[in-house]
Each structure stands twice: as C-alpha cells, then as structure tokens.
Design a protein around this motif. Sequence first.
Motif, PDB file in Angstrom:
ATOM      1  N   SER A  53       0.827  -1.200   0.000  1.00  0.00           N
ATOM      2  CA  SER A  53       0.000   0.000   0.000  1.00  0.00           C
ATOM      3  C   SER A  53       0.865   1.255   0.000  1.00  0.00           C
ATOM      4  CB  SER A  53      -0.911  -0.002   1.234  1.00  0.00           C
ATOM      5  OG  SER A  53      -1.675   1.180   1.297  1.00  0.00           O
ATOM      6  N   TRP A  54       0.784   2.004  -1.063  1.00  0.00           N
ATOM      7  CA  TRP A  54       1.485   3.275  -1.236  1.00  0.00           C
ATOM      8  C   TRP A  54       2.963   3.139  -0.888  1.00  0.00           C
ATOM      9  CZ3 TRP A  54      -1.513   4.653  -4.564  1.00  0.00           C
ATOM     10  CH2 TRP A  54      -2.897   4.691  -4.406  1.00  0.00           C
ATOM     11  N   LEU A  55       3.461   3.889   0.090  1.00  0.00           N
ATOM     12  CA  LEU A  55       4.902   3.875   0.351  1.00  0.00           C
ATOM     13  C   LEU A  55       5.326   2.854   1.396  1.00  0.00           C
ATOM     14  CD1 LEU A  55       5.093   7.695   0.104  1.00  0.00           C
ATOM     15  CD2 LEU A  55       6.704   6.235  -1.119  1.00  0.00           C
ATOM     16  N   ALA A  56       4.374   2.100   1.925  1.00  0.00           N
ATOM     17  CA  ALA A  56       4.674   1.143   3.002  1.00  0.00           C
ATOM     18  C   ALA A  56       5.782   0.146   2.662  1.00  0.00           C
ATOM     19  CB  ALA A  56       3.398   0.398   3.399  1.00  0.00           C
ATOM     20  N   PRO A  57       5.843  -0.396   1.429  1.00  0.00           N
ATOM     21  CA  PRO A  57       6.905  -1.377   1.144  1.00  0.00           C
ATOM     22  C   PRO A  57       8.251  -0.751   0.805  1.00  0.00           C
ATOM     23  CG  PRO A  57       5.460  -1.181  -0.750  1.00  0.00           C
ATOM     24  CD  PRO A  57       4.873  -0.308   0.321  1.00  0.00           C
ATOM     25  N   LEU A  58       8.378   0.568   0.951  1.00  0.00           N
ATOM     26  CA  LEU A  58       9.601   1.261   0.536  1.00  0.00           C
ATOM     27  C   LEU A  58      10.377   1.815   1.722  1.00  0.00           C
ATOM     28  CD1 LEU A  58       8.121   3.115  -2.568  1.00  0.00           C
ATOM     29  CD2 LEU A  58       9.631   1.117  -2.571  1.00  0.00           C
ATOM     30  N   ASN A  59      10.320   1.135   2.838  1.00  0.00           N
ATOM     31  CA  ASN A  59      11.020   1.564   4.040  1.00  0.00           C
ATOM     32  C   ASN A  59      12.493   1.811   3.753  1.00  0.00           C
ATOM     33  OD1 ASN A  59       9.893   2.211   6.442  1.00  0.00           O
ATOM     34  ND2 ASN A  59      10.092   0.194   7.382  1.00  0.00           N
TER      35      ASN A  59
END
Length: 279
Positions: free
Chosen positions: A169-175
């Motif tokens: 979801s949106w930027l969640a997987p881009l930590n």
Amino acid sequence: MNVLTVAQAASWAQTLGLPRLDAQVLLLHALGRAPHDRAWLLAHGDDALDAAAQTTFADATQRRLNTEPVAYITGQKEFFGLTLQVDKRVLDPRADTETLVEWALSCMADTLTPEMVDLGTGSGAIALALKHSRPDAAVRAVDASADALVLASANAKRLGLAVTFHHGSWLAPLNGHTFDAIVSNPPYVASDDAHLAELKHEPLTALASGADGLDDIRVIVREAVRHLKPNGWLLLEHGFDQALAVQTLLGNQGFVNVQSRPDLAGILRCTGGQWQTMK
C-alpha cells in the motif's frame, strides 16, 4: 448480419452509436491490424470482411456499447509512445495522465540519475514512460494489487524497461528508500459518485477513495515526507475539482512551490509540491 465491406461495417457500428474512432480501432482489431492503421481502412473500404472478422467486430461493438473500454476489448493501449497490454486487472490508462509524466520529467531535467517511484502503478504506464524517457533513472513502482503487478511486470519485460516492482500500500513497502520524485495517479473519486456506475468494467479499488475522494491522497501526502530527498517532488493526479483541496493538503504538510498543471482539456488535473527546499 449480411456480409459487409470494411466501409459498411464501420458505418454500421456508428449507426448503433459508436464514435467513429472507436469503430475504426475495433474494426482494425477484428482484422488483426494495428490500431493506428486507419489509412488502411480507407484504402480497403470495399474489401469484404470474412466471417470470423465480422463476428469479432460485432462482438467488440456490443461490448463497447455496453461501456467496456476499447483498451479492454483490444487488450492494449498506447501511452506516452509505448504500447501497453491492459485488461480488467488495471485501469485503462488515460491520455490526460501523460501530463503527470511530462511534469515529472521536467522536474527531473537537471537531476542526474534521478530516483523515482510510481505509486499505484496499475499497468505500469507512468513508471514505464518515465524509464523509457529517462533510461538513466532508477524507477520503482508500487501497487496493492498482486494481479496488477503481474501485468505491469509483463509490460516492463516485453518493453525491455528495468523497473523494480513492489507489492503493498502506497509507500509502506519502501522503508528506507528516498526519492527525487514520487508520482501517483491514485483513486480520487468520491465513493458515492454517480459516475462510478459508468466505470463498471474497471476495478473499483483503483477509482474510489472515501467520501470526498481524497482519502488515498491524504495518506500519500502524509507518508511522502519520509520518502523524499531534499528538493524532491511529490506530483499527484486528481479529480477535475480537487486542485485547491490538494494544494491545501500539500501546503499544510509543509510542501513548498505548490502548484497545479492542466490536462489536455485545460482542467487543473495534477498538483504537486517540493519538500524541504534547500537554500
């Protein structure tokens, strides 16, 4: 239906209510020809359609009259000079979204090897257009739909464009990742909007976003500040009457250089801003 010539078939579809361009594209599809080869139709207007082509065209015409997008019927769509495979797993890419791509490219014109991400990538249209235009860029793309990512990844492979895809979801997987530009065409239709009934063939989750259509944009604006480099841009597509509301969201979050850009019809369709401008 009696045996028709090419010209008669196109005319028949138009008498049923199909726009001329739709009739031509669907007829070319039935004939196994490229969708932009409309000159061929004029040159071969007296040719008779064989039974298979006539059946395919009649079926496609009925599907279009039932409001199914032409892209779903033909299985492909031109976007920013690229031919994308599309189907009901993703939204039909609109020409107006090219405004967002052009803006992102202009913002990155002076940035060497920019890092960019497309949120809610769908067919991969925006991400692939960015990578095609800026081969030096590191482009990522995110979607909450695993089905959409299968299609987007296939488009990337077929076009030979190296984009990294993430499920979430949106930027969640881009930590831990930061970007020079975050670009998104998110859902922005109010959940009770009457126009949703006209879009019955497209995935609802990619269209509707809360009572005012801005729920997902609020999330993106809030999350983006942790994922933008200094001077990085957040660029968003939105509804025809949402520019001021999105400008306000960006300004309240601390973005500067907040502005909007018009689509092909002159409607303010994209709004963006810069994060932590460095002096």
